[in-house]
Design an enzyme around this catalytic site. Sequence first.
Site, mmCIF file in Angstrom:
data_model
loop_
_atom_site.group_PDB
_atom_site.id
_atom_site.type_symbol
_atom_site.label_atom_id
_atom_site.label_comp_id
_atom_site.label_asym_id
_atom_site.label_seq_id
_atom_site.Cartn_x
_atom_site.Cartn_y
_atom_site.Cartn_z
ATOM 1 N N ASP A 149 30.178 62.550 -57.921
ATOM 2 C CA ASP A 149 30.703 61.183 -57.949
ATOM 3 C C ASP A 149 30.451 60.487 -59.290
ATOM 4 O O ASP A 149 30.989 59.411 -59.539
ATOM 5 C CB ASP A 149 30.092 60.346 -56.819
ATOM 6 C CG ASP A 149 30.616 60.768 -55.456
ATOM 7 O OD1 ASP A 149 31.597 61.526 -55.404
ATOM 8 O OD2 ASP A 149 30.044 60.340 -54.438
ATOM 9 N N ARG B 58 39.518 69.466 -49.031
ATOM 10 C CA ARG B 58 38.576 68.805 -48.120
ATOM 11 C C ARG B 58 38.814 69.194 -46.655
ATOM 12 O O ARG B 58 39.130 68.349 -45.809
ATOM 13 C CB ARG B 58 38.603 67.281 -48.306
ATOM 14 C CG ARG B 58 38.341 66.840 -49.719
ATOM 15 C CD ARG B 58 38.157 65.356 -49.836
ATOM 16 N NE ARG B 58 36.791 64.919 -49.603
ATOM 17 C CZ ARG B 58 36.394 63.657 -49.618
ATOM 18 N NH1 ARG B 58 37.254 62.707 -49.833
ATOM 19 N NH2 ARG B 58 35.123 63.337 -49.418
ATOM 20 N N LYS C 191 27.598 52.729 -50.076
ATOM 21 C CA LYS C 191 28.644 53.042 -49.088
ATOM 22 C C LYS C 191 28.294 54.287 -48.283
ATOM 23 O O LYS C 191 28.363 54.290 -47.055
ATOM 24 C CB LYS C 191 29.972 53.263 -49.829
ATOM 25 C CG LYS C 191 31.039 53.925 -48.988
ATOM 26 C CD LYS C 191 32.347 54.074 -49.740
ATOM 27 C CE LYS C 191 32.458 55.320 -50.580
ATOM 28 N NZ LYS C 191 32.631 56.572 -49.835
ATOM 29 N N ASN C 192 27.905 55.356 -48.996
ATOM 30 C CA ASN C 192 27.718 56.624 -48.288
ATOM 31 C C ASN C 192 26.427 56.683 -47.480
ATOM 32 O O ASN C 192 26.147 57.678 -46.827
ATOM 33 C CB ASN C 192 27.815 57.799 -49.271
ATOM 34 C CG ASN C 192 29.253 57.980 -49.733
ATOM 35 O OD1 ASN C 192 30.184 57.435 -49.109
ATOM 36 N ND2 ASN C 192 29.457 58.712 -50.815
ATOM 37 N N CYS D 228 39.673 59.918 -50.231
ATOM 38 C CA CYS D 228 40.057 60.225 -51.606
ATOM 39 C C CYS D 228 40.588 61.646 -51.709
ATOM 40 O O CYS D 228 40.051 62.565 -51.090
ATOM 41 C CB CYS D 228 38.854 60.066 -52.526
ATOM 42 S SG CYS D 228 38.292 58.359 -52.610
ATOM 43 N N ARG E 156 37.034 49.683 -51.973
ATOM 44 C CA ARG E 156 36.519 50.477 -50.854
ATOM 45 C C ARG E 156 35.023 50.736 -51.004
ATOM 46 O O ARG E 156 34.305 50.831 -50.012
ATOM 47 C CB ARG E 156 37.226 51.837 -50.793
ATOM 48 C CG ARG E 156 38.615 51.788 -50.217
ATOM 49 C CD ARG E 156 39.157 53.191 -50.047
ATOM 50 N NE ARG E 156 38.252 53.991 -49.214
ATOM 51 C CZ ARG E 156 38.340 55.299 -49.046
ATOM 52 N NH1 ARG E 156 39.283 55.983 -49.645
ATOM 53 N NH2 ARG E 156 37.487 55.943 -48.274
HETATM 54 N N1 EPU Z 1 34.026 71.435 -47.321
HETATM 55 C C1 EPU Z 1 34.634 72.469 -46.660
HETATM 56 N N2 EPU Z 1 34.682 72.406 -45.295
HETATM 57 C C2 EPU Z 1 34.177 71.355 -44.589
HETATM 58 C C3 EPU Z 1 33.542 70.299 -45.289
HETATM 59 C C4 EPU Z 1 33.481 70.374 -46.671
HETATM 60 O O1 EPU Z 1 35.103 73.420 -47.271
HETATM 61 O O2 EPU Z 1 34.283 71.367 -43.358
HETATM 62 C C5 EPU Z 1 33.950 71.494 -48.801
HETATM 63 C C6 EPU Z 1 34.586 70.321 -49.517
HETATM 64 O O3 EPU Z 1 35.997 70.464 -49.619
HETATM 65 C C7 EPU Z 1 33.879 70.372 -50.863
HETATM 66 C C8 EPU Z 1 32.470 70.849 -50.470
HETATM 67 O O4 EPU Z 1 32.585 71.425 -49.169
HETATM 68 O O5 EPU Z 1 34.494 71.336 -51.671
HETATM 69 C C9 EPU Z 1 31.430 69.769 -50.420
HETATM 70 O O6 EPU Z 1 31.954 68.622 -49.787
HETATM 71 P P1 EPU Z 1 31.092 67.668 -48.849
HETATM 72 O O7 EPU Z 1 31.440 67.991 -47.433
HETATM 73 O O8 EPU Z 1 29.668 67.713 -49.238
HETATM 74 O O9 EPU Z 1 31.710 66.274 -49.216
HETATM 75 P P2 EPU Z 1 31.906 65.088 -48.208
HETATM 76 O O10 EPU Z 1 30.800 65.098 -47.250
HETATM 77 O O11 EPU Z 1 33.312 65.079 -47.709
HETATM 78 C C10 EPU Z 1 30.480 63.306 -49.472
HETATM 79 C C11 EPU Z 1 30.731 61.953 -50.037
HETATM 80 C C12 EPU Z 1 31.596 62.083 -51.284
HETATM 81 C C13 EPU Z 1 30.873 62.961 -52.286
HETATM 82 C C14 EPU Z 1 30.541 64.310 -51.648
HETATM 83 C C15 EPU Z 1 29.728 65.216 -52.534
HETATM 84 C C16 EPU Z 1 30.748 60.582 -48.066
HETATM 85 C C17 EPU Z 1 31.525 59.739 -47.132
HETATM 86 N N3 EPU Z 1 31.423 61.153 -49.039
HETATM 87 O O12 EPU Z 1 31.762 63.839 -49.166
HETATM 88 O O13 EPU Z 1 31.747 60.780 -51.816
HETATM 89 O O14 EPU Z 1 31.690 63.160 -53.411
HETATM 90 O O15 EPU Z 1 29.802 64.114 -50.439
HETATM 91 O O16 EPU Z 1 28.544 64.595 -52.896
HETATM 92 O O17 EPU Z 1 29.538 60.694 -47.938
HETATM 93 C C18 EPU Z 1 32.994 58.910 -52.513
HETATM 94 O O18 EPU Z 1 32.115 58.206 -52.008
HETATM 95 O O19 EPU Z 1 33.895 58.437 -53.241
HETATM 96 C C19 EPU Z 1 32.974 60.341 -52.261
HETATM 97 C C20 EPU Z 1 34.026 61.121 -52.478
#
Ligand code: EPU
Length: 426
Positions: free
Chosen positions: A312, A125, A25-26, A120, A405
Site C-alpha cells: 500500500d 484478487r 481503515k483496514n 480496488c 474511502r
Molecule cells: N489472494 C488469493 N486468493 C484469496 C485471497 C487473496 O489469491 O482468496 C491473493 C491476492 O490476490 C494477492 C495476495 O493473495 O495477490 C495477497 O492479498 P491479501 O488477501 O493479503 O489482500 P487483501 O486481504 O485483499 C488487504 C488490504 C489491502 C492490502 C493487502 C496487502 C484490507 C481490506 N485490504 O487486502 O489494502 O493492500 O491486504 O497488504 O485489509 C487498501 O486498503 O487500499 C488495500 C488494497
Amino acid sequence: MAHPTLFITGSSKPLHGSIEVRGAKNDILKGLAASLLVSGKVAYTNIPHIEDVDRTLELLESLGVSVHSDGARKMTVDASHINGHILRRDIAEQMRASIVLAGPVLARKGRVRFPFPGGCVLGKRPIDLFMNGWRAMGARVRMIGDEYEFSARKLKGADITFYKVSVTGTEAMMLTAVLAHGTTVLRNAALEPEIPHLADFLNASGARIVGAGTPTITIEGTGGQLLKGGATFETLPDRIEAGSFAALVAARGGKVKITHCNPEHLAVPIEILREIGVRVTTGKDFMIVERAGKLKPIDIIKTREYPGFPTDLQAPFAIIMTQAHGASLIFETIFEGRMVFIDDLNRMGAYITMCDPHRILVNGPTELQGRRMESPDIRAGLAFVIAAAIAKGHTILEGIYKIDRGYEKIEQRLRRIGVDIGRKKS
Ligand code: EPU
C-alpha cells in the site's frame, strides 16, 4: 450530479508543521465485523471519518445491527439481534473488506449470501482461500445467480493451511472460527498488526485465540455461544497514512512532525527513507521527517507481507524516487495489477520504465508537471496528490471518492503543513 475534485497547486517550498494521523481503515473495518460475534454493546474509538466506515455501518444496519454515535470518533455497536443473512450487493461489490462480515453472519445465521467482493482493482484478487477455509469448516457453497451462498448447520474447527499469505483471509477465518465447534488452526497466517489487534479485542470479549501475530494461530471455538459485550476497540493509527505523509515530506522537502502514529509499524519504510537521505526521528507515537539535501536512489524496494515493505506504500514511494538522483527498482510482489498508475506519472513528466507487470524502474530526478488526472485506487490516489504537490503548475484530481474511502478530509490536514490544495464540488 456534481463530482468533487481536488485542486492542487504544486511547489518546491519546504513543508513544515505537524500533521495528525487518523485511525486505520483496514483495522476498524475488521473490528466492526467482530461486533457480529458479540451479544451486547461494543465501543469503538479513534474511528476515522471515511467512506468505507460509513458503507460498512450501512451493511451492518441492513443486517439488523444497531449503531449509535457517541460523538466525534466514538460509537457503540450492538449486534445482539441480527435478522438478515444477505450482504447488500451494492455495497459488498464495491468493497473487498465486506468479505470479513461473511464468516460471522454464517456462524450466526447458518447461511450467508454475498456477491464477488469488489474494491480496488489491483489484479485478480480471487476468493479461493476464503472458500477453501469455509469448506474445511463444514460449509457448503452454491451459486444463486452470480452470488455465493454458504450454509452450515454447524461450523466445525479445522486445520487450515493458506497456500499464500492473505490479510483478509486470515482475519476472515479467525472471525469465523471464534463461534465454531472445536479448535481451528490457521497456518501460514498473515502477520499485519491489525491481526493481533483484532485477536486482542476478541479475547477481551471472551474468545480464545492464541498466536495471532505469528504464522500459526489457534482458535478454540465457543460452540455457538456469542461473545460478551463491554470491550472497547480502539482503532490503530493508520500506518499507511503515516507512511504516505512521510513520503510527501521526503519528495517535497521540509520538516514535518507526524503525530498519532506508531513508527514501530513502519520499520522498513523508515529504514528506506534513511537509506535515501531522509532524516527520520521517532518517538512512541510520532515521527519527525526531514529532508533538506538531495535524495539518493535505492537498489530495490520490494513489497512483501508484514513486516516487509507494504504494497500500500508502493505508489507513494515511487513518487519519492522520481526525485532521487539515479535509478531505483520497485518490485511489487503481492498484486499483479498494481503498477498501472505509472502511465499518469509519465504523462506528468516522470521517467519510469515498466520492466514487467511486477517491476518498474524509476529514473530521477525528473520535474513533474501538474495535469488533470483521475484517482485509480485509494493508495495510488494519495500518491497522485503527493505527485501534484511537488509538480509545477496545477493538478485537477477527479474520482476522489476513492481517496475519501480511506483518508479523512485529506485536503484539510495537508493544507496545514503547507500544501496548496482545495476541494471543489464539480
Ligand atoms: N489472494 C488469493 N486468493 C484469496 C485471497 C487473496 O489469491 O482468496 C491473493 C491476492 O490476490 C494477492 C495476495 O493473495 O495477490 C495477497 O492479498 P491479501 O488477501 O493479503 O489482500 P487483501 O486481504 O485483499 C488487504 C488490504 C489491502 C492490502 C493487502 C496487502 C484490507 C481490506 N485490504 O487486502 O489494502 O493492500 O491486504 O497488504 O485489509 C487498501 O486498503 O487500499 C488495500 C488494497
